[in-house]
Scaffold this active site. Structure first.
Site, PDB file in Angstrom:
ATOM      1  N   GLY A 163    -130.316 -17.211  65.547  1.00 13.65           N
ATOM      2  CA  GLY A 163    -130.329 -16.649  64.205  1.00 13.65           C
ATOM      3  C   GLY A 163    -130.102 -17.808  63.250  1.00 13.65           C
ATOM      4  O   GLY A 163    -128.976 -18.124  62.908  1.00 13.65           O
TER       5      GLY A 163
ATOM      6  N   TYR B  86    -140.313 -19.039  72.370  1.00 15.09           N
ATOM      7  CA  TYR B  86    -141.086 -18.375  71.315  1.00 15.09           C
ATOM      8  C   TYR B  86    -140.398 -18.549  69.968  1.00 15.09           C
ATOM      9  O   TYR B  86    -139.202 -18.872  69.905  1.00 15.09           O
ATOM     10  CB  TYR B  86    -141.254 -16.879  71.620  1.00 15.09           C
ATOM     11  CG  TYR B  86    -139.951 -16.121  71.544  1.00 15.09           C
ATOM     12  CD1 TYR B  86    -139.494 -15.600  70.329  1.00 15.09           C
ATOM     13  CD2 TYR B  86    -139.148 -15.953  72.674  1.00 15.09           C
ATOM     14  CE1 TYR B  86    -138.274 -14.943  70.244  1.00 15.09           C
ATOM     15  CE2 TYR B  86    -137.941 -15.311  72.599  1.00 15.09           C
ATOM     16  CZ  TYR B  86    -137.504 -14.802  71.372  1.00 15.09           C
ATOM     17  OH  TYR B  86    -136.300 -14.166  71.283  1.00 15.09           O
TER      18      TYR B  86
ATOM     19  N   GLY C  27    -148.897 -40.928  38.393  1.00 11.27           N
ATOM     20  CA  GLY C  27    -147.907 -41.806  37.784  1.00 11.27           C
ATOM     21  C   GLY C  27    -148.257 -43.257  37.981  1.00 11.27           C
ATOM     22  O   GLY C  27    -147.646 -44.130  37.368  1.00 11.27           O
TER      23      GLY C  27
ATOM     24  N   HIS D 201    -131.575 -11.953  49.432  1.00 14.63           N
ATOM     25  CA  HIS D 201    -131.901 -10.671  50.044  1.00 14.63           C
ATOM     26  C   HIS D 201    -133.286 -10.221  49.616  1.00 14.63           C
ATOM     27  O   HIS D 201    -134.123  -9.828  50.439  1.00 14.63           O
ATOM     28  CB  HIS D 201    -130.842  -9.641  49.641  1.00 14.63           C
ATOM     29  CG  HIS D 201    -131.118  -8.272  50.181  1.00 14.63           C
ATOM     30  ND1 HIS D 201    -131.793  -7.318  49.462  1.00 14.63           N
ATOM     31  CD2 HIS D 201    -130.823  -7.721  51.384  1.00 14.63           C
ATOM     32  CE1 HIS D 201    -131.894  -6.215  50.193  1.00 14.63           C
ATOM     33  NE2 HIS D 201    -131.309  -6.442  51.368  1.00 14.63           N
TER      34      HIS D 201
ATOM     35  N   ARG E  41    -163.948 -39.642  49.080  1.00 15.80           N
ATOM     36  CA  ARG E  41    -162.655 -39.320  49.703  1.00 15.80           C
ATOM     37  C   ARG E  41    -162.769 -37.910  50.280  1.00 15.80           C
ATOM     38  O   ARG E  41    -163.677 -37.164  49.903  1.00 15.80           O
ATOM     39  CB  ARG E  41    -161.515 -39.376  48.681  1.00 15.80           C
ATOM     40  CG  ARG E  41    -161.753 -38.473  47.502  1.00 15.80           C
ATOM     41  CD  ARG E  41    -160.692 -38.662  46.430  1.00 15.80           C
ATOM     42  NE  ARG E  41    -161.099 -37.956  45.211  1.00 15.80           N
ATOM     43  CZ  ARG E  41    -160.506 -38.109  44.056  1.00 15.80           C
ATOM     44  NH1 ARG E  41    -159.494 -38.946  43.915  1.00 15.80           N
ATOM     45  NH2 ARG E  41    -160.923 -37.429  43.003  1.00 15.80           N
TER      46      ARG E  41
ATOM     47  N   ARG F 187    -158.748 -50.840  39.157  1.00 18.70           N
ATOM     48  CA  ARG F 187    -158.070 -49.581  39.506  1.00 18.70           C
ATOM     49  C   ARG F 187    -156.981 -49.833  40.536  1.00 18.70           C
ATOM     50  O   ARG F 187    -157.125 -50.686  41.411  1.00 18.70           O
ATOM     51  CB  ARG F 187    -159.046 -48.601  40.162  1.00 18.70           C
ATOM     52  CG  ARG F 187    -160.157 -48.161  39.274  1.00 18.70           C
ATOM     53  CD  ARG F 187    -161.168 -47.363  40.097  1.00 18.70           C
ATOM     54  NE  ARG F 187    -162.464 -47.433  39.434  1.00 18.70           N
ATOM     55  CZ  ARG F 187    -163.249 -46.374  39.211  1.00 18.70           C
ATOM     56  NH1 ARG F 187    -162.891 -45.175  39.645  1.00 18.70           N
ATOM     57  NH2 ARG F 187    -164.386 -46.505  38.577  1.00 18.70           N
TER      58      ARG F 187
ATOM     59  N   ASP G 293    -128.006 -17.466  59.726  1.00 18.46           N
ATOM     60  CA  ASP G 293    -126.553 -17.537  59.796  1.00 18.46           C
ATOM     61  C   ASP G 293    -126.104 -18.873  60.368  1.00 18.46           C
ATOM     62  O   ASP G 293    -125.114 -19.446  59.911  1.00 18.46           O
ATOM     63  CB  ASP G 293    -125.995 -16.387  60.647  1.00 18.46           C
ATOM     64  CG  ASP G 293    -125.823 -15.140  59.800  1.00 18.46           C
ATOM     65  OD1 ASP G 293    -126.227 -15.168  58.627  1.00 18.46           O
ATOM     66  OD2 ASP G 293    -125.276 -14.148  60.292  1.00 18.46           O
TER      67      ASP G 293
END
Lengths: 892, 892
Positions: free
Chosen positions: A777, A863, A103, A457, A338, A94, A780
Site C-alpha cells: 500500500g 503485478y 530559454g 481524497h 527533427r 543558432r 500509506d
C-alpha cells in the site's frame, strides 16, 4: 587543449554526435552526409562551451582560429567573402544543445550585414527593400538576443514607421522605411547597449557565439534543466550556417512539413509553405500559408523533391520528421529536421503503421508509445475549437483527466438528488471531499475542489471512478451558505453550467462540447498494448470495488483484482445501516446487524465481482478505515449541539444529538491515519472481519458451484507486527474452512496482508511466515516513511517543496525509490527468502504511474494493480521497463 | 524418554541446576550438600512438567516409578513407611519454577495423613490435638490447592467450630473440635469436588504432583509470565520433602529470617519466629511473632546455630538470604533459602557493604543494582510541610516505601479498570491481599491493607513491585458492600483521594504534594553509579529545557544536553506573544515580533543553559511542533462561535472571534503528527528558525566572552530528505557566522538533525553529508515505523495489544529492536560510513529505559539523553550493557 577540434564542418559530423554537436548540429551533419541539400556550415562543439565556462568565460585556445578557418572555407564554398563587404556572406547563428531547451538563445539571421554590405546585397539581389529588411532584421535580432535589449524598443519603432508610411503590415513597408528603421535601430542599440552596432562581421560573429554560450547558463535555461533533471554540464553547441532566402522573389519560399500527419498519423506529407517569405513569416500568421498538398500544383518539381527527401529522412531516422525548408530561386534547401511532435492518436497510428511498413520493430513501436498518449486517447476530451471560444475561469491541479460538463452543486446530497432524480449532469463543488461525499461524486460528472492535491481524497476517488477532477483550485472562493463560488469577480451560482478539463486542471464557464473515445475503437492502441503484453514480465491487475468496474478493467486488460476495497460497500445508502451496527448497545445487537443486514449485502457484492473476474484472482481487503469515517462530522455536531444548547433546546431529540456527539467525540483520534483501523480494528472487533470473510467465502462458493473459476484472496490491512496476523488470521481461516464445508465445495484461496507500514517491510521475513501474499500500500507506506500526511501536506507544503526542488517529485505520484523503494526491496527480498512463492504486488495509486511501474518491475514484483482506466498505461509501462532494462544491459 | 532421570534426591542436585530443579529445589539441594540440616526429600524436574504437557497431560513414562522409588528411599531414611498407616511418613509438596511466580500452587503440608494414619500420628506424638489439627490442615490445603475448592467453605466451618467451642482462636480449638472439623471438611470435599478425600497417600501424592504441573498453566501464572516476559516453556519442578513440625510443643517453633535487614540493608540477622507454631502461623498474623533478636535470650543455642548457618549461606551464595526454618523438639531444620527480596535502599547498601567486605566485586555490585532500585530511591516523597497540613487518618506497617496519591477502590478488578481504562491514579484498599489481587496491585499506585504484617502477601508483592504499601492498618474498618472505609469517624468513600507514605506507614486524607529526594544524600547509590561510570562506554546526556533542569541533571551525572526543546519557551505567559507573531498580518510585523519580543527572551533562556552546562555540549532543537499547538482549541472556537451566532451576536468582538476561527480552521490538519512542523515549518517560514539560531549564538558568544566553555549544537528536527537540510542549514550557518563576527569571538559548534522519520534513517548516508550529528527521536520514529499515533493508540488499542501478547512490550516504553532498532542500525552504519566522526545519540523517552539503553549501547551510539531523573538509571543501564556483553562473550 590547443590541439582539440572545436569546430566540425557539417560534413564531418553525424546524427550519433548529439553530445558533441547538439541535436540541431548533429541532424544538419546527418542530412549533409546523406546528400540532402543543406546550406553549408559548421558547428562549434558543446565541449567548447564547457571549456569557455571552465576558463572563466574565455574562448578556449585555438577555437577562434578554427572558426575563422571554417568561415573562410564557407566563404569559398559559397563564392562570397565574409571579410569583404562587397561580396557579403550572410550566415545564421543558432544554439543547439543535446536537448532542446526553452530559454536558450534561439537564432540570429543575416549575420554579416553592415552599412556597406547591405548595399552590395541590394545590388546583387537587385532588391533594395529586401536588403534593408534583412539588415533591420539582423539589428533587431542581434539587439534582442545578443545584446539583451528589450524587444519592445524595436517593435515600437516598427509601429511608428508603419504609421509614418500609412501602412498596416510589415510587407508593405518600403525600402526607405526599412532603411530609416535600421538607423533608428542602431540608435536604440547605442543607447541601450552603450556601444555602436558592430559593423565588423567577425565582431558580430564573436559576440553572437559568446551570447549562445552565455544563454546556456541563463536563469530560464538553468531552471528548466533543474525541473527536468537535465545535467548542467552538457553545454550547448553553436551552429553557423550560410543564409538562404525564401523571400527573394516569387520563385522562392519557406515552409514547414511533417513526413506524416502529426494530428492523425496518416502517412502523407503534411505542412505549410509561403512563397516569397522567410521561415518566420510562415509561423507568424501575418500571411495565410498554403498546405504542402498544393505544392504539387504550384511547384511540381519541388514537391517531388521534398517528398523524396521526406521518405529518405523517415527511412533514415525511422520516425516522423518535422522539417524546415527554404526555396531560394527555385532551389530547395533543407534547414532542419527533427523527430516530429505528434498527438497521441498520431503517435499510436504511426507506430503501428511503421511496424507494418517494416520500418520499425514491435518493440520500438511499444517503446515510442508514451503513457500520456494512452491517457489522452482514453479520456473524453473537449472539442478544442469550442474550448477556445469559452471563458477560462480558473486553473487548479489536473487531478484526474477527462472532460466534464454539468451544473454546479455544493453538497453531495443535492448533487446526488439532482443527478438521480432529475437526471441532471452535475459538477460537485466542495472545499474538499471526504468519504461522506462519495455518493455525490458517484452521481457527478466531475469534481471541483478548492483544497487538496493530486492525491487528495477527491483526486484519488475521482481517478478510481474515472471522473474528471480539478483539485486544489485555490482561486475559487466557495460560499456554502450562499451556494456560490466566486472567481475573479465572476459569481457562479448553484445550477450554473461549468466545464472541467481534468487533464489540464481548467475550469470553464458554460458548457463545452466533448468528444468521447471508446477503447474498443482504438485498434492501433490495442495493437500496441498487445505487443506490450508480449514484452512485459509484470502482470497488471486492477483496483475495482464493484462488478462494473471489474468488467471494465478486464476489457482494458486487467489480469486480476489487486484491491477490492470493502469500505466503499458501507457507503451511500448503506452508511446508515453500518452506523446502526457501530452504535449497537450490545454485542448481540451488533452481531445481529452484521448477520442480517450487512452479510447479505456484502455477499452479493462479492458474488458479482467473482463472476466478472471468472478465472482471475480477486484480492479483497478487509475493512480498513477507522469507524469514525462512517459517522457524522464531529465538528458539525459540536456546532449543532452548541447552537441547540444556546437556543435552549431540550427533549429527546436534543439528548440523542448530544449522545451522538459523545460517541463521536469518544471515537475521535488526533491522527486517525495512525489510529484504530485496519487489522487493529479487526483484532479489537473480530465480528466485523468474520462477517466479511463469511460473505467472501459464501459468495465464492456459490459462484464456484455455478462453474465460475474463483480465486479469492483475503487481504488483512495495516499489519505492523507478525503477531497481529497470528491473532486474527487463524480465526478468519477457520471461517473460510467452515463455509466451504457448509457449502460442500472446496476452492483455492489465499490469506495475505498489505505492506503499508514501515515496520511491516522491515520485518517482512517474519510476516511472510503467515502471509501468502504481500500487497504494497504505497500511499500509506509513503505517508509513514516520509512522515507526511497527504491530506494536509499537499495543501500546506508538499507542492511547494516540489516546486522549490526540495523534493524531486511528489512522492504520492511517483514512488520515492530511495526511501519507500528501499523498504519495498527489503520486504520483497526477505519475504521471498521466507516463502519463495510469495505473491507480491502493489495496490496504491502508484500502480498506474509509469515511473513507479518501472520501479516495481525492477523490484521483481508479480503485478501492479491500478484503477481500471490506468490499466492500459500500466501494461505499456511494464513493457517499457523490460525494454529499458534490455537497453541498459546492452550499454553495460 | 523412559531412561530420563525425572527425579533428583536433594543430595544429587545443586544451586546451578535451577533450570531443571527450579529455584526452590536447587537451593534445597545446595543446602543439603553444604551440610545444612535440611529435612530429606527430592525434586521432580521441570523437564517432567514439560513432558507432561507435551504428551497431553500424561506423566512421562517411568516418572512415577522414580517417584515411588524416591518415596521408598525417603521412608527408609526417616524410619517410616509411606505405604503403612501405622508408620505414617508425612511430606510437603511444593511447586518450584526457575523464577518464583504468584499464581502457582504453593504448598500442601502433611500429605500422607488419612483416617488411620492420623491415629498413629496422635499416638506417636502423644498429642491427639496436634494430629487432628495436622489432618484438618491437609484436607483444607489439599481441598483448596489441589481440588480448587473455594477456601471460604473451610474457613466457615472453622468459624463454626470455634463458635461451638466458644473460643476465639485456632490454637484454642480442642482435639475433638479438629476431629469434627476433619469430618466436615471431608464432606465439603465430597460435595464440592464430587469425590471422597483420597485416603491413599500415593493417590494424594499423585494428585498433588499433577496439581503443581497444572498450576504452571493457570491463568494467573500465565498472566504473570506475560507481564514479566518470562518464557512459557520453562515448566515447574515439584519438591517433595519430609515434614518437620514446629508445633509439637514449646521446644519447637517456626521462623523466617533474613541474613541482613531487607529494609535498610543493615548487616544483622533480621526476622521473626513463633514458638510452638507452624510456618504459616508466623505469617498469618494470628499470634504476634517475636523478633529473632530475642532468640539469643530464649534459645541461645538455636540462635548461635542459626547465625552460623546465616553466615555460611551468605558466604556461599554471596547475597542476602531469606531463610525459613523450623525447630522441632529443640532441633533446627532449614526449610528454604533464597536470595532475599529487599528494598532499594537495602539492595544498594548491602551491595556497597559486600564490596567492602570483599564478598563481591564492584562489577557484581553494579550488576546487582537494578534500575528499579534507583527509581525507588529517587522517587518523589511527600513534601513534609504539605504533609503537616494534611489530615493523618491512620498508621499501619511501613510495608513498602514510597509516596502514593490516588483514589481508593476496594477490589482489584475495579482498581484495574479505573487505572487502565480511565487512566486514574488508584489506591487499592483490601482487608488483606491474595494472589487474586495481583492484577489490581499492578495497576495501583499504592496498596493499603487492614490486616497482615511485614511479610504478608501485600507487603512482599508491593516491595517487589516497588509500590508504596501500608499494611496491617488495623484502625481502618472496611465496609466492602458500602465501598467505604471508616477511621476515627471519617468515612472514606470509593473514589476519594488519599495519600500513602509507605516508608512511614501513614495514610492521609486527600492529595499531598510530593518532592524529589536529594541525590546528594544517597552516598551508597552514588558510589555504585561511580563504579558504573568506570564500566560503561555509552555517555549519558539529558533532556533539559531550562537552566534549573540542566543543573539538576548535571548533579545526577549528565554529560551534556541531548535535547533542549525550544517550544516550551513559547508556552506559559509567552504564548500570547507568540500568537501575535503567528497572527501577524505582514512579514514586517512578523519579523518585528520575532526581533523585539521573542529574540531577547530566547537569548536569555539559552544563556542560562550554557552557563549551567559549562564545558559540556548542549543540543538545542529548533522549533518543532505545528503552529496550531500555540493557538486556541479549534473545537472550543467552533462551539463558541456557534453559541454566539445562535444568540444573535454581532459587533467587532464576534467578528474577531469568527476571524480567529477561520485562521485556526485554516491551520487545522487531519494528522498533525505528519504535518507542517519541524524543518518543514522552518523551510516555509525561515525567519522563525533564523531568530532562534541568532538567539543561540548571541547567548553562546556572550557566555563564551565571560569565560564559559560553550559547545552549542543546533538540531534541525523532522528531516526526511537531504534536500531539506540543504534548503535550510546554510541559511542558518550563515547567521551563526555573522553573529560570531558581530560579537568578535569564535566558538565551536555543530549543525545536525533528528532522525525521527523512517526515510531519514533509510537515507542516513546522504543526510550525514550535511548533518554533523544525528539524534534519534525514537518517539516519533516509533510512531511512524509502527504507524501508531501514541496519543490515540494507548487509549484505543495499544495497551490491549500488549496485554493480549500481540506486542511483547509497549514500544513507546522499550524500543522495538526488530523494526525501529533496525532503522537505527541502518542509520548508524550508513551515517558513519559517510562521516566517521558522526556523533549519534538518542533523545526520546526511551533514553532512560534500561532495555533501550542497552540496545543503544549495542548499536554503538555515543550517548543516550533522558530526563534528569532518569540520568542515574541510564548510567547504571549503560554499565549493565557492558557487563552483559562481557558475560555473553564469556558464554560464547
Amino acid at each position: 587543449m590547443a590541439d582539440t577540434k572545436w569546430v566540425y564542418q557539417f560534413k564531418e559530423g553525424s546524427a550519433t554526435m548529439r553530445d558533441l554537436l547538439g541535436g540541431k548540429g548533429a541532424n544538419l551533419a546527418e542530412m549533409t552526409n546523406i546528400d540532402l541539400p543543406v546550406p553549408p556550415g559548421f558547428t562549434i562543439t558543446t565541449q567548447a562551451c564547457n571549456a569557455y565556462y571552465d576558463s572563466g568565460k574565455q574562448f578556449p585556445p585555438n577555437m577562434w582560429d578554427q572558426v575563422v578557418e571554417s568561415m573562410n572555407a564557407l566563404s569559398k564554398a559559397m563564392g562570397r567573402d565574409f571579410s569583404d563587404n562587397s561580396e557579403p556572406l550572410l550566415v545564421s547563428v543558432r544554439s543547439g544543445a543535446k536537448f532542446s531547451m526553452p530559454g536558450m538563445m534561439d537564432t540570429v539571421l543575416n549575420l554579416g550585414l553592415n552599412d556597406e554590405a547591405v548595399l552590395a546585397l541590394a545590388a546583387k539581389a537587385n532588391d533594395e527593400r529586401f536588403a534593408w529588411d534583412a539588415y533591420r532584421r539582423l539589428v533587431q535580432m542581434f539587439g534582442k538576443v545578443v545584446m539583451d535589449i528589450d524587444g519592445d524598443f524595436f517593435e515600437e519603432q516598427i509601429k511608428l514607421v508603419k504609421q509614418e508610411e500609412g501602412v498596416d503590415s510589415d510587407p508593405e513597408v518600403s525600402a526607405e522605411g526599412w532603411k530609416k528603421t535600421v538607423e533608428r535601430f542602431k540608435a536604440i542599440v547605442k543607447e541601450q547597449y552603450g556601444q555602436e552596432f558592430p559593423q565588423d562581421p567577425w565582431k558580430q560573429l564573436e559576440l553572437a557565439v559568446e551570447a549562445v554560450f552565455a544563454s546556456w547558463n541563463g536563469k530560464r535555461a538553468v531552471d528548466y534543466r533543474n525541473h527536468y533533471g537535465i545535467p548542467h554540464d552538457l553545454g550547448t553547441a553553436v551552429n553557423v550556417q550560410a543564409m538562404v532566402f525564401g523571400n527573394v522573389g516569387w520563385d522562392s519560399g519557406s515552409g514547414v512539413a511533417f513526413t506524416r500527419n502529426p494530428a492523425t498519423g496518416e502517412a502523407k506529407l503534411y505542412g505549410e509553405y509561403l512563397a516569397n517569405a522567410q521561415g518566420e513569416d510562415v509561423v507568424s500568421g501575418a500571411r495565410t500559408p498554403k498546405s504542402v498538398s498544393e505544392l504539387a500544383a504550384e511547384w511540381p518539381e519541388i514537391q517531388q523533391n521534398l517528398s523524396d527527401i521526406a521518405n529518405k529522412l523517415e527511412t533514415h531516422y525511422r520516425d516522423i520528421q518535422d522539417m524546415e525548408f527554404t526555396i531560394e530561386g527555385g532551389k530547395l534547401w533543407m534547414l532542419q529536421t527533427r523527430n516530429g511532435k505528434r498527438t497521441a492518436a498520431a503517435a499510436v497510428k504511426a507506430a503501428v503503421d511503421m511496424v507494418g511498413e517494416g520500418l520499425i520493430s514491435k518493440e520500438e513501436a511499444v517503446s515510442r508509445t508514451e503513457a500520456e498518449h494512452i491517457d489522452m486517447l482514453l479520456h473524453p476530451r473537449f472539442d478544442e475549437e469550442a474550448k477556445k471560444k469559452s471563458k477560462l475561469l480558473a486553473k487548479g491541479l489536473n487531478a484526474s483527466p477527462g472532460a466534464a460538463v454539468g451544473m454546479v452543486f455544493f453538497d453531495a446530497d443535492t448533487a446526488e438528488q439532482k443527478a438521480k432524480e432529475e437526471g441532471k449532469a452535475v459538477i460537485l463543488v466542495r472545499p474538499e471531499t471526504t468519504p461522506d461525499d462519495v455518493h455525490g461524486m458517484l452521481a457527478a460528472k466531475g469534481i471541483l475542489t478548492q483544497h487538496g492535491g493530486a492525491t487528495s481524497h477527491a483526486a484519488v476517488v475521482a481517478r478510481q471512478l474515472g471522473k474528471p477532477c480539478v483539485a486544489g483550485c485555490e482561486d475559487i472562493r466557495i460560499d456554502q451558505s450562499a451556494r456560490t463560488f466566486t472567481v475573479a469577480g465572476v459569481v457562479v451560482k448553484e445550477g450554473d453550467l461549468v466545464s472541467l478539463d481534468g487533464a489540464r486542471g481548467e475550469v470553464y464557464l458554460g458548457a463545452i462540447d466533448t468528444v468521447a473515445p471508446s477503447f474498443d475503437d482504438q485498434h492501433e492502441l490495442r495493437q500496441i498494448l498487445e505487443w506490450a503484453d508480449d514484452i512485459r514480465r509484470l502482470q497488471v491487475w486492477t483496483n475495482a470495488d464493484d462488478p462494473e468496474q471489474a468488467a471494465r478493467a478486464r476489457r482494458y486488460g486487467a489480469q486480476g483484482i489487486g484491491l477490492c476495497r470493502t469500505e466503499h460497500m458501507f457507503l451511500g445508502e448503506r452508511t446508515e445501516k453500518f452506523q446502526d451496527a457501530i452504535l449497537a448497545e450490545s454485542d448481540e445487537e451488533f452481531q445481529s446487524v452484521l448477520d442480517n443486514v450487512l452479510l447479505p449485502l456484502q455477499r452479493d457484492d462479492f458474488y458479482g465481482i467473482f463472476k466478472a473476474m471468472d478465472g482471475l484472482p480477486v484480492i479483497i481487503r478487509l475493512l480498513d478505515p477507522p469507524l469514525h469515517e462512517f459517522m457524522p462530522s464531529r465538528e458539525e455536531l459540536i456546532e449543532e449541539v452548541a447552537t441547540l444548547q444556546a437556543k435552549g433546546a431540550t427533549g429527546p431529540e436534543f439528548e440523542a444529538k448530544k449522545k451522538l456527539l459523545a460517541v463521536v467525540q469518544d471515537m475521535h483520534e488526533f491522527n486517525p491515519m495512525l489510529g484504530l483501523r485496519g487489522c487493529r480494528l479487526g483484532i479489537m472487533m473480530p465480528p466485523l472481519n468474520k462477517m466479511q470473510v463469511r460473505a467472501i467465502f459464501e459468495a465464492a462458493c456459490d459462484a464456484a458451484k455455478e462453474g465460475v473459476d474463483v480465486h479469492p484472496e483475503v487481504m488483512i490491512p495495516l499489519t505492523s507486527h507478525i503477531n497481529e496476523l497470528k491473532a486474527i488470521q487463524p480465526l478468519l481461516e477457520e471461517i473460510a474452512v467452515a463455509v466451504m464445508e457448509e457449502k460442500g465445495i472446496q476452492i483455492k484461496y489465499k490469506f495475505g496482508t498489505m505492506i503499508e507500514i514501515p515496520r511491516a517491510a522491515l520485518t517482512a521475513g517474519e510476516i511472510a511466515t503467515m502471509a501468502q501474499f504481500f500487497s504494497f500500500g504505497t500511499n500509506d507506506l509513503t505517508q509513514m516513511t516520509f512522515g507526511i500526511s497527504r491530506d494536509d501536506a499537499e495543501r500546506k507544503f508538499l507542492l511547494s517543496f516540489v516546486e522549490m526542488g526540495i523534493l524531486p517529485k511528489n512522492p504520492f505520484q511517483t514512488i520515492d525509490a530511495d526511501g519507500v523503494g528501499r523498504l519495498m526491496q527489503i520486504a520483497v527480498t526477505e519475504g521471498r527468502a521466507t516463502r519463495p512463492d510469495l505473491e507480491v504486488g502493489i495496490c496504491g495509486e502508484h500502480g498506474g504511474e509509469p515511473a513507479s511501474v518501472k520501479l516495481c518491475h525492477k523490484l521483481g514484483l508479480n503485478y501492479v494493480s491500478c484503477s481500471p482506466f490506468r490499466v492500459p498505461i500500466a501494461r505499456l509501462a511494464a513493457a517499457h521497463a523490460v525494454l529499458e532494462e534490455q537497453a541498459e544491459r546492452m550499454n553495460d
